[in-house]
Scaffold this motif. Structure first.
Motif, mmCIF file in Angstrom:
data_model
loop_
_atom_site.group_PDB
_atom_site.id
_atom_site.type_symbol
_atom_site.label_atom_id
_atom_site.label_comp_id
_atom_site.label_asym_id
_atom_site.label_seq_id
_atom_site.Cartn_x
_atom_site.Cartn_y
_atom_site.Cartn_z
ATOM 1 N N GLU A 146 -8.236 -11.708 -6.104
ATOM 2 C CA GLU A 146 -8.827 -10.496 -5.562
ATOM 3 C C GLU A 146 -7.916 -9.295 -5.793
ATOM 4 O OE1 GLU A 146 -8.558 -13.319 -3.997
ATOM 5 O OE2 GLU A 146 -10.663 -13.954 -3.748
ATOM 6 N N ARG A 147 -6.616 -9.519 -5.623
ATOM 7 C CA ARG A 147 -5.659 -8.425 -5.838
ATOM 8 C C ARG A 147 -5.586 -8.051 -7.316
ATOM 9 N NH1 ARG A 147 -3.717 -3.911 -5.185
ATOM 10 N NH2 ARG A 147 -1.487 -3.574 -4.900
ATOM 11 N N GLU A 150 -8.649 -5.888 -7.908
ATOM 12 C CA GLU A 150 -8.481 -4.595 -7.231
ATOM 13 C C GLU A 150 -7.503 -3.709 -7.989
ATOM 14 O OE1 GLU A 150 -7.458 -3.133 -2.709
ATOM 15 O OE2 GLU A 150 -6.093 -4.575 -3.655
ATOM 16 N N GLN A 153 -9.028 -2.356 -11.333
ATOM 17 C CA GLN A 153 -10.013 -1.298 -11.131
ATOM 18 C C GLN A 153 -9.375 -0.002 -10.645
ATOM 19 O OE1 GLN A 153 -12.623 -3.510 -8.440
ATOM 20 N NE2 GLN A 153 -14.193 -3.603 -10.056
ATOM 21 N N ALA A 154 -8.325 -0.115 -9.816
ATOM 22 C CA ALA A 154 -7.679 1.082 -9.284
ATOM 23 C C ALA A 154 -6.769 1.743 -10.310
ATOM 24 C CB ALA A 154 -6.874 0.720 -8.026
ATOM 25 N N ARG A 303 -2.730 0.570 -4.082
ATOM 26 C CA ARG A 303 -3.860 -0.236 -4.551
ATOM 27 C C ARG A 303 -3.760 -0.508 -6.044
ATOM 28 N NH1 ARG A 303 -8.435 1.708 -4.927
ATOM 29 N NH2 ARG A 303 -9.651 -0.215 -4.722
ATOM 30 N N GLU A 304 -3.242 0.460 -6.798
ATOM 31 C CA GLU A 304 -3.137 0.292 -8.248
ATOM 32 C C GLU A 304 -1.870 -0.446 -8.668
ATOM 33 O OE1 GLU A 304 -1.497 4.521 -7.498
ATOM 34 O OE2 GLU A 304 -2.958 3.128 -6.605
#
Length: 347
Positions: A146-147, A150, A153-154, A303-304
């Motif tokens: 999941e990370r 994430e 995408q970020a 997040r990125e």
């Protein structure tokens, strides 16, 4: 290189099979016997045995390269971290064909850094990636799919706005975990006070490092490893950079070093130390590198992924002439870690 399999050296499959029956499977096995023994084991003539030795010797020897060749191809020998200041210091990024270690206390972002590099490695070369796959060996069950999604995408919202690209990226990251009881037993700690254990551990570390270096050099790929820290209770280390206001007297009774000791620290080519600067900001320290100066860069985990902070004028953040062996590692709680016995000078 000596551990290279014969079938990867150009030796015929038939001869490899004949030698395998006598437990001769690697370059080292062949080079450890005489031409007369090779004649007997492989059913060869004397000239053919000499030719086999010549072929195997050439196959397992490192390719001769000049300094000019390395200088001209330096852009092809690095893997960009997508962090411009860090890439500039490392002369292009993490070295390909060498071992890079990231060490520091838990929660500092070692896993986040590795997940971010996994995303970057799958990117097209036009975007600074390797357009390749990733082998991620997770010994602590810390990897998060999941990370990974994430972060991708970020960090690259436009590129990964297409679902097919996101799925292709995820399919290129191959995760391996050690989850069986035997795997846990194989990773047991060695009681170095017992006779022979320290030497046994050093030999195992040396063998593992040799395999990883062979793979990195043979395929010109970056190999990144994380290392934990080991506490030494009841010992004191004087550190001139220490802030006494942040550390209680009870915490002065011990210090820690990077795990695996000096044998391992001499095996890695580049060592990055991560530590806490405060509750949110952290630091990347270039403690060992054949091309980069000792430097300290501030970063946060977003997040990125990893984001460098406050390094617009990076020269003001550098500590030139500082012995990396005396650089303390700071925890969130205020503990001071010291790598005085674990970080060697650059080779």
């Amino acid at each position: 290189m000596a551990s290279k399999k014969l079938r990867r050296t150009g030796v015929s499959a038939d001869l490899c099979e004949r030698l395998k029956r006598h437990q001769v499977e690697t370059c080292q096995d062949v080079l450890s016997v005489t031409p007369v023994e090779l004649m007997r084991l492989g059913g060869l003539s004397y000239p053919a045995a000499l030719e086999l030795l010549r072929l195997v010797s050439k196959a397992c020897s490192p390719t001769v390269r000049t300094a000019l060749d390395l200088w001209r191809k330096k852009g092809e020998l690095c893997f960009s971290t997508s962090l411009p200041v860090l890439d500039r210091l490392l002369q292009g990024g993490l070295p390909r064909g060498a071992l890079t270690e990231v060490t520091g206390p838990s929660g500092c972002g070692k896993t986040q850094f590795c997940i971010m590099l996994s995303v970057l490695a799958t990117l097209p070369k036009s975007m600074g990636g390797l357009d390749s796959g990733v082998i991620y060996i997770d010994t602590e069950s810390a990897f998060s799919a999941e990370r990974l999604i994430e972060m991708a995408q970020a960090r690259f919202p436009e590129f990964f706005s297409v679902k097919e690209r996101l799925l292709e990226m995820a399919s290129r990251v191959h995760l391996f975990r050690e989850l069986t009881c035997q795997d846990v037993l194989n990773r047991k700690e060695f009681d170095t006070s017992l006779p022979g254990n320290l030497m046994h551990r050093s030999n195992l570390l040396g063998q593992e490092a040799a395999v990883l270096k062979y793979l990195s050099q043979e395929f010109c790929i970056p190999v990144v490893l994380t290392n934990q820290i080991t506490t030494h209770v009841g010992e004191k280390v004087h550190c001139p950079q220490r802030n006494q206001a942040d550390v209680s007297t009870e915490e002065d009774s011990g210090f820690v070093t990077a795990a695996l000791g000096n044998t391992w620290s001499h095996c890695v080519n580049t060592r990055l130390i991560v530590q806490y600067e405060d509750t949110e900001r952290r630091q990347i320290i270039i403690a060992k590198s054949p091309v980069a100066p000792f430097a300290v860069l501030s970063y946060t985990v977003q997040r990125e992924g990893i984001r460098l902070e406050g390094n617009e004028n990076p020269e003001s953040s550098f500590i030139y002439g500082t012995d990396p062996g005396l650089q303390p590692i700071r925890l969130r709680t205020g503990f001071i870690y010291n790598l005085s016995q674990a970080t060697p000078s650059s080779c």
